[in-house]
Scaffold this active site. Structure first.
Site, PDB file in Angstrom:
ATOM      1  N   TRP A 103      31.676   3.266  67.492  1.00 31.32           N
ATOM      2  CA  TRP A 103      32.181   2.560  66.058  1.00 31.32           C
ATOM      3  C   TRP A 103      33.016   0.890  65.975  1.00 31.32           C
ATOM      4  O   TRP A 103      33.197   0.299  65.992  1.00 31.32           O
ATOM      5  CB  TRP A 103      32.123   2.727  64.713  1.00 31.32           C
ATOM      6  CG  TRP A 103      30.765   3.675  64.670  1.00 31.32           C
ATOM      7  CD1 TRP A 103      30.602   5.311  64.896  1.00 31.32           C
ATOM      8  CD2 TRP A 103      29.483   3.153  63.936  1.00 31.32           C
ATOM      9  NE1 TRP A 103      29.040   5.161  64.585  1.00 31.32           N
ATOM     10  CE2 TRP A 103      28.738   4.246  63.834  1.00 31.32           C
ATOM     11  CE3 TRP A 103      28.748   1.690  64.018  1.00 31.32           C
ATOM     12  CZ2 TRP A 103      27.258   3.661  63.748  1.00 31.32           C
ATOM     13  CZ3 TRP A 103      27.645   1.824  63.366  1.00 31.32           C
ATOM     14  CH2 TRP A 103      26.876   2.251  64.058  1.00 31.32           C
ATOM     15  N   ASP A 173      38.921   2.938  59.863  1.00 34.04           N
ATOM     16  CA  ASP A 173      37.620   3.418  59.373  1.00 34.04           C
ATOM     17  C   ASP A 173      37.650   4.943  59.486  1.00 34.04           C
ATOM     18  O   ASP A 173      38.031   5.774  60.705  1.00 34.04           O
ATOM     19  CB  ASP A 173      36.680   2.873  60.344  1.00 34.04           C
ATOM     20  CG  ASP A 173      35.484   2.892  60.105  1.00 34.04           C
ATOM     21  OD1 ASP A 173      35.140   3.859  59.752  1.00 34.04           O
ATOM     22  OD2 ASP A 173      34.488   2.477  61.061  1.00 34.04           O
ATOM     23  N   LYS A 197      28.489   9.565  54.556  1.00 37.33           N
ATOM     24  CA  LYS A 197      28.968  11.222  55.188  1.00 37.33           C
ATOM     25  C   LYS A 197      29.616  11.978  54.426  1.00 37.33           C
ATOM     26  O   LYS A 197      28.913  12.924  55.106  1.00 37.33           O
ATOM     27  CB  LYS A 197      29.409  10.559  56.515  1.00 37.33           C
ATOM     28  CG  LYS A 197      28.861   9.467  57.771  1.00 37.33           C
ATOM     29  CD  LYS A 197      29.529   8.490  58.207  1.00 37.33           C
ATOM     30  CE  LYS A 197      28.973   7.666  59.866  1.00 37.33           C
ATOM     31  NZ  LYS A 197      27.572   8.029  59.952  1.00 37.33           N
TER      32      LYS A 197
END
Length: 362
Positions: A103, A173, A197
């Site tokens: 990511w 993030d 999540k």
């Protein structure tokens, strides 16, 4: 109600049962409005109240004051990969990225489209088995910001000591571990997280930012991609993901009832310890991917002696009511995602299955 499984999927992921039951109870008639949240105007007083309360609850949990705003946006964390450099990477400056997994690589790739970038550190050479040591980080000469990914769902690593760079803005993030334990949120100028999540359902992305970052964004980028647009309109410039924000707010209330972030940390450490202990005492039958000092409390990644055994493990686990244990398609193996809403009971169930599976196949 059919028997619920223990859901170890990496995202969309498990939600607290209490929250789901509350959603069920309010689905047809929210607070005597005579309509569902799914039908409600985002300009109504009822929804505007939810929106304000969600921002207040999140700031309270993070210990943030009036110098921060919370935005509820769409497009997932992946859209933030582009919005951040579009808004905050001016000509002549450099965006520094610390690469710790897939990511962060994707965020870096997007930033390269908009200006100068620099890899301040990376652990790719070891297949992302750890996060960088602080002394490995080398910033560029004139960074506009430094970007990190706090937890890595695919490789199962997590920053144990979050870095800080003085006056250089730090962006993160935190999609897969936000609110998992207390941390100093004020060291960050901007935090973003896809909700699916650890915060709520898919459809809403949370952005937490210092107010000064949300002013005077470049006027030569599309209106919807300017943070200033959403801050000035309290995330209501266009129709927001209203149902997702509603559920997210219920999750925030649930976290507060569990003892806040202190309660989450205790719960998450207990859950992860059950599984890591089983891996470490399996005499090599289970092999963890991450180095011990970089292990994630949210995503536990491991391998078995063969890919065939891994397939059998995932298949038999699902039959036993333990779902979502296959590793990410890019790396294989197995992965147990133990987000805030996963119960200790679920992790004990996985531990017992792992012990039984080793006894049967070891």
């Amino acid at each position: 109600m059919a028997q619920r499984v223990f859901n170890f999927n990496a995202g969309p992921a498990i939600l607290p049962l209490e929250v789901l039951e509350e959603v069920q109870g309010e689905l047809l008639n929210y607070h005597e409005t005579g309509m569902s949240i799914l039908e409600m105007s985002h300009r109504s007083k009822a929804y505007e109240g939810i929106n304000r309360q969600a921002e207040a609850n999140l700031k309270e949990l993070l210990g943030l004051g009036d110098n921060y705003r919370v935005l509820f946006l769409q497009g997932g964390a992946s859209t933030q990969f582009a919005m951040i450099p579009m808004n905050f990477l001016p000509p002549g400056r450099t965006a520094d990225y610390i690469l710790t997994g897939s990511w962060s690589e994707k965020a870096y790739k997007e930033a390269k489209l908009f200006g100068n970038t620099h890899v301040a550190a990376t652990t790719a050479e070891g297949n992302y088995k750890r996060t960088p040591n602080l002394d490995e980080i080398q910033l560029s000469d004139n960074p506009a910001y430094v970007h990190i990914t706090s937890n890595n769902t695919i490789f199962g690593t997590q920053w144990k000591t979050l870095p800080s760079f003085g006056e250089v803005p730090l962006f993160a993030d935190m999609s897969s571990d936000i609110l998992y334990k207390p941390f100093d949120a004020e060291k960050f100028s901007l935090i973003y997280a896809g909700a699916q999540k650890n915060l709520g359902p898919s459809g809403v992305t949370v952005v937490i930012a210092r107010k000064e970052l949300l002013e005077n964004n470049p006027k030569d980028i599309p209106t919807m991609l300017r943070y200033e647009t959403h801050a000035k309109n309290d995330s209501l410039y266009n129709t927001p993901p209203a149902f997702s924000v509603y559920v997210l707010n219920l999750v925030l209330q649930w976290i507060k009832k569990q003892g806040g972030l202190v309660g989450m940390q205790k719960r998450n450490e207990e859950k992860a310890a059950l599984i890591y202990h089983t891996i470490d005492n399996s005499n090599g039958f289970y092999i963890g991917h991450a180095q011990k000092d970089s292990r994630s409390l949210m995503n536990i990644t491991f391998r078995l002696p063969s890919e065939e055994l891994e397939k059998t493990f995932a298949s038999e686990a699902e039959k036993a009511g333990l779902v979502g244990l296959k590793g990410h398609r890019s790396v294989g193996g197995l992965r147990a995602s133990t987000y805030n809403a996963m119960t200790v009971e679920g992790c004990r169930g996985l531990q017992q299955f792992m012990l039984h599976f080793q006894q049967k196949n070891g």
